[in-house]
Write a protein that holds these residues in place. Structure first.
Motif, PDB file in Angstrom:
ATOM      1  N   ALA A  68      -2.175  12.411  -1.142  1.00  0.00           N
ATOM      2  CA  ALA A  68      -2.402  13.825  -2.072  1.00  0.00           C
ATOM      3  C   ALA A  68      -1.813  13.754  -3.100  1.00  0.00           C
ATOM      4  CB  ALA A  68      -1.220  14.933  -0.979  1.00  0.00           C
ATOM      5  N   SER A  69      -0.322  12.543  -3.649  1.00  0.00           N
ATOM      6  CA  SER A  69       0.173  12.633  -4.342  1.00  0.00           C
ATOM      7  C   SER A  69      -0.299  10.922  -5.176  1.00  0.00           C
ATOM      8  CB  SER A  69       1.513  12.007  -4.138  1.00  0.00           C
ATOM      9  OG  SER A  69       1.781  10.686  -3.642  1.00  0.00           O
ATOM     10  N   GLY A  70      -1.672  10.776  -4.501  1.00  0.00           N
ATOM     11  CA  GLY A  70      -1.980   9.016  -5.560  1.00  0.00           C
ATOM     12  C   GLY A  70      -1.344   7.700  -5.572  1.00  0.00           C
ATOM     13  N   THR A  71      -0.040   8.078  -4.670  1.00  0.00           N
ATOM     14  CA  THR A  71       0.691   6.366  -4.475  1.00  0.00           C
ATOM     15  C   THR A  71      -0.420   5.422  -3.746  1.00  0.00           C
ATOM     16  OG1 THR A  71       2.637   8.517  -4.197  1.00  0.00           O
ATOM     17  CG2 THR A  71       2.788   5.905  -3.491  1.00  0.00           C
ATOM     18  N   TRP A  72       0.253   4.432  -4.370  1.00  0.00           N
ATOM     19  CA  TRP A  72      -0.710   3.432  -4.127  1.00  0.00           C
ATOM     20  C   TRP A  72       0.098   2.401  -3.945  1.00  0.00           C
ATOM     21  CZ3 TRP A  72      -3.438  -1.161  -7.119  1.00  0.00           C
ATOM     22  CH2 TRP A  72      -2.498  -0.935  -8.200  1.00  0.00           C
ATOM     23  N   THR A  73      -0.412   0.968  -3.200  1.00  0.00           N
ATOM     24  CA  THR A  73       0.306  -0.197  -2.773  1.00  0.00           C
ATOM     25  C   THR A  73      -0.397  -1.348  -3.968  1.00  0.00           C
ATOM     26  OG1 THR A  73       0.808   0.894  -0.588  1.00  0.00           O
ATOM     27  CG2 THR A  73       1.244  -1.886  -1.242  1.00  0.00           C
ATOM     28  N   ASN A  74       0.157  -1.956  -4.270  1.00  0.00           N
ATOM     29  CA  ASN A  74      -0.458  -2.739  -5.749  1.00  0.00           C
ATOM     30  C   ASN A  74      -0.561  -3.978  -4.641  1.00  0.00           C
ATOM     31  OD1 ASN A  74      -0.640  -4.729  -7.214  1.00  0.00           O
ATOM     32  ND2 ASN A  74       0.278  -3.062  -9.111  1.00  0.00           N
ATOM     33  N   HIS A  75      -1.889  -3.919  -4.777  1.00  0.00           N
ATOM     34  CA  HIS A  75      -1.551  -5.806  -4.108  1.00  0.00           C
ATOM     35  C   HIS A  75      -1.053  -6.867  -4.929  1.00  0.00           C
ATOM     36  CE1 HIS A  75      -6.072  -4.642  -6.032  1.00  0.00           C
ATOM     37  NE2 HIS A  75      -5.658  -6.187  -6.137  1.00  0.00           N
ATOM     38  N   VAL A  76      -1.661  -6.590  -6.009  1.00  0.00           N
ATOM     39  CA  VAL A  76      -1.148  -8.026  -6.920  1.00  0.00           C
ATOM     40  C   VAL A  76       0.240  -8.089  -6.589  1.00  0.00           C
ATOM     41  CG1 VAL A  76      -1.238  -8.776  -8.582  1.00  0.00           C
ATOM     42  CG2 VAL A  76      -3.244  -7.650  -8.597  1.00  0.00           C
ATOM     43  N   ASP A  77       1.148  -7.565  -7.382  1.00  0.00           N
ATOM     44  CA  ASP A  77       2.526  -7.501  -7.184  1.00  0.00           C
ATOM     45  C   ASP A  77       3.377  -7.815  -5.767  1.00  0.00           C
ATOM     46  OD1 ASP A  77       2.849  -5.762  -9.662  1.00  0.00           O
ATOM     47  OD2 ASP A  77       3.329  -3.933  -8.520  1.00  0.00           O
ATOM     48  N   THR A  78       2.238  -7.271  -4.511  1.00  0.00           N
ATOM     49  CA  THR A  78       3.094  -7.994  -2.785  1.00  0.00           C
ATOM     50  C   THR A  78       2.712  -8.747  -2.955  1.00  0.00           C
ATOM     51  OG1 THR A  78       1.471  -5.460  -2.437  1.00  0.00           O
ATOM     52  CG2 THR A  78       1.825  -7.879  -0.868  1.00  0.00           C
ATOM     53  N   ALA A  79       1.316  -9.820  -3.675  1.00  0.00           N
ATOM     54  CA  ALA A  79       0.866 -11.146  -3.727  1.00  0.00           C
ATOM     55  C   ALA A  79       1.718 -11.588  -4.170  1.00  0.00           C
ATOM     56  CB  ALA A  79      -0.433 -11.481  -4.427  1.00  0.00           C
ATOM     57  N   LEU A  80       2.168 -11.704  -5.424  1.00  0.00           N
ATOM     58  CA  LEU A  80       3.390 -12.512  -6.234  1.00  0.00           C
ATOM     59  C   LEU A  80       4.566 -12.345  -5.379  1.00  0.00           C
ATOM     60  CD1 LEU A  80       1.409 -11.737  -9.704  1.00  0.00           C
ATOM     61  CD2 LEU A  80       1.168 -13.509  -8.294  1.00  0.00           C
ATOM     62  N   TRP A  81       4.899 -11.326  -4.849  1.00  0.00           N
ATOM     63  CA  TRP A  81       6.388 -11.757  -4.407  1.00  0.00           C
ATOM     64  C   TRP A  81       7.276 -12.407  -3.666  1.00  0.00           C
ATOM     65  CZ3 TRP A  81       7.461 -10.992   0.971  1.00  0.00           C
ATOM     66  CH2 TRP A  81       8.983 -10.800   1.290  1.00  0.00           C
ATOM     67  N   ALA A  82       5.501 -12.975  -3.011  1.00  0.00           N
ATOM     68  CA  ALA A  82       5.811 -14.415  -1.467  1.00  0.00           C
ATOM     69  C   ALA A  82       5.311 -15.183  -2.516  1.00  0.00           C
ATOM     70  CB  ALA A  82       4.243 -14.192  -0.452  1.00  0.00           C
TER      71      ALA A  82
END
Length: 402
Positions: A68-82
Motif C-alpha cells: 500500500a505504501s510502496g515500502t520495499w526491502t533492499n536486497h543489495v543493502d541487506t547483502a552488503l550489511w553482512a
C-alpha cells in the motif's frame, strides 16, 4: 571471534530448519548480530516469529513489505550489511538456483548481491546429495568461492541412513568462528604464492614440463584472499582463472622467470608459500628454429635451474615464514623432512603419488604437514579444504595467540 560480527542466516525449505533456531541462539549468545532471511518454503517448517524472536530482528524474505505504501526491502543493502552469509539448511533446490544464477526470491537476490563469504550447510536425502547434478552445483558454487560445511552421516527424515544430515549447530558455529579467527590472523598480511608448472623451452615449438595444473596453489590463493591477506600469485602456465578479485597474478613461463619474480618480491613478504612444480632442469641451449625429426636418437643437454626454495631459505629474515611443497613417490616422509631442513623451510606440505586422489590434476588432495615439532596427517579432502588446513598450520606457527 563472533562478537559484533554481522551474519545473515538463510533458511530454506527443509525439515532441518528446526536446527536453525539453535544455530541463531548460539550465534547471538556469542555476540553476533543475526539477520534471518527465509524462503517461502522455509516458513512451512518453522515460523518467522520463532526465528525473529531469537535473532532479535524482523525476519526478511519479501521484496515488498507494504504494498500500500510502496515500502520495499533492499536486497543489495541487506547483502552488503553482512560480514558472512550462512545458508542453513541449504536444499538441493536452492543450491541449484544459486549455482545457475536463478534469482526468483529474496534469498537468492541477497546471495547474488553479496560481496562477503558465503557458507552452505546442505540438508537433503542421501540420493539427492549424491546425485550428479547436486555434486556439479556444489562444484560450481565452490568455484565461485563459496564454502561448504559437509553434512553428517546418520538417519535421515526419509528413514534411510547415509550422508545428508545438516551439520549440527555447534559445528556450524565452530566453523564460522574458525573462519573469523583465521581471517583476523591473515588480514593485511603480505603473502607471495607460487603455483602451476613451468615450461622449459627446447625450441620455439616444444618444451619440457610436468603434470601440475595449479589447482592446489590457486585454492590457497583463494583462501588467503578471503581471509584478508594481500596475495601476489606468481603463476606458471595454467588454464585456471584468477581465484579471487583481490589476488594480484603475475604470469611466468620458465623456472628462470619464476625465480626472478620471487627474487624481486621476496623481501617485502611476510609469508611465502611455494606450491609451484618448478622444473629442476632446463635445456642448456634453446634452438632458435623448430628442430626437425631426423635422428633416430636425439639428445638434449640439460642444466640445473635455480633452486627457488633453497635460495629464498638462505635469505629468509626473522619474521618471514617460508612454506614449501614435496611431491614424492618413495620414502615420502623421510625425503620431505630432509627437504625442509636442507632448504630452511618453516613448514613443508607433503603429498604422494601413491595416494589415490592426491597429486596432479585432482580436485582432492591428501597431505601431511611437517614442521619443527613433527608432522600431522590429514585425510583425503577437497583442495579447498586442504588449503584451509595448510593456512591454519601456518597461523599456529607464525601468528600464535598473544
Amino acid at each position: 571471534m563472533l562478537q559484533g560480527k554481522r551474519i545473515i542466516v538463510g533458511v530454506t525449505g527443509s525439515i532441518a530448519a528446526y536446527k536453525t533456531a539453535l544455530l541463531i541462539r548460539l550465534l547471538v549468545k556469542a555476540g553476533a548480530e543475526v539477520q534471518v532471511v527465509m524462503t517461502a518454503a522455509a516458513r512451512e517448517f518453522i515460523t518467522p516469529l520463532t526465528l525473529g524472536t531469537l535473532s532479535k530482528r524482523p525476519v526478511a524474505g519479501e521484496f515488498v513489505s507494504d504494498a500500500a505504501s510502496g515500502t520495499w526491502t533492499n536486497h543489495v543493502d541487506t547483502a552488503l550489511w553482512a560480514d558472512i552469509i550462512v545458508i542453513a539448511p541449504a536444499t538441493a533446490h536452492t543450491l541449484a538456483k544459486a549455482a545457475n544464477g536463478i534469482c526468483d526470491d529474496f534469498l537468492t537476490a541477497v546471495y547474488l548481491s553479496a560481496r562477503c563469504p558465503v557458507f552452505w550447510a546442505p540438508a537433503m536425502d542421501l540420493d539427492m546429495y549424491k546425485h550428479g547434478s547436486t555434486r556439479e552445483n556444489i562444484r560450481k558454487l565452490e568455484s565461485y568461492g563459496n564454502r561448504f560445511i559437509q553434512p553428517g552421516f546418520g538417519e535421515l527424515a526419509s528413514g534411510l541412513v547415509g550422508e545428508g544430515r545438516m551439520a549440527e549447530p555447534e559445528e556450524l558455529v565452530a566453523q564460522i568462528g574458525a573462519y573469523f579467527s583465521q581471517s583476523s590472523d591473515w588480514a593485511g598480511k603480505k603473502v607471495l604464492l607460487t603455483a602451476g608448472p613451468t615450461q622449459e623451452a627446447i625450441d620455439p615449438v616444444r618444451f619440457i614440463s610436468n603434470h601440475s595444473t595449479g589447482k592446489m596453489g590457486y585454492a590457497l590463493a583463494a583462501e588467503l584472499a578471503r581471509a584478508g591477506a594481500v596475495v601476489t600469485l606468481v603463476s606458471g602456465p595454467t588454464a585456471l582463472s584468477v581465484p579471487h578479485p583481490s589476488v594480484r597474478r603475475l604470469d611466468v613461463r620458465s623456472a628462470k622467470e619464476m625465480f626472478e619474480a620471487c627474487d624481486r618480491l621476496f623481501d617485502e613478504q611476510e609469508v611465502v608459500i611455494l606450491a609451484a612444480a618448478v622444473a629442476d632442469y632446463t635445456p642448456l641451449v634453446v634452438a632458435t628454429q623448430k628442430i626437425k625429426k631426423k635422428e633416430d636418437v636425439f639428445n638434449i643437454e640439460l642444466t640445473k635451474t635455480v633452486d627457488i626454495a633453497a635460495t629464498l631459505g638462505q635469505r629468509k629474515k626473522p619474521g618471514q615464514w617460508l612454506v614449501g611443497f614435496a611431491l614424492e613417490t618413495n620414502d615420502e616422509l623421510d625425503n620431505a623432512i630432509q627437504k625442509r631442513l636442507r632448504k630452511n623451510l618453516d613448514l613443508i606440505v607433503l603429498n604422494s603419488l601413491n595416494d589415490a586422489g592426491a597429486g596432479f590434476g585432482y580436485d582432492t588432495n591428501k597431505i601431511t604437514i611437517i614442521g619443527p615439532d613433527g608432522h600431522a596427517d590429514f585425510p583425503l579432502k577437497s583442495k579447498k579444504e586442504a588449503a584451509a588446513d595448510i593456512l591454519q598450520a601456518i597461523s599456529r606457527l607464525a601468528f600464535p595467540p598473544k
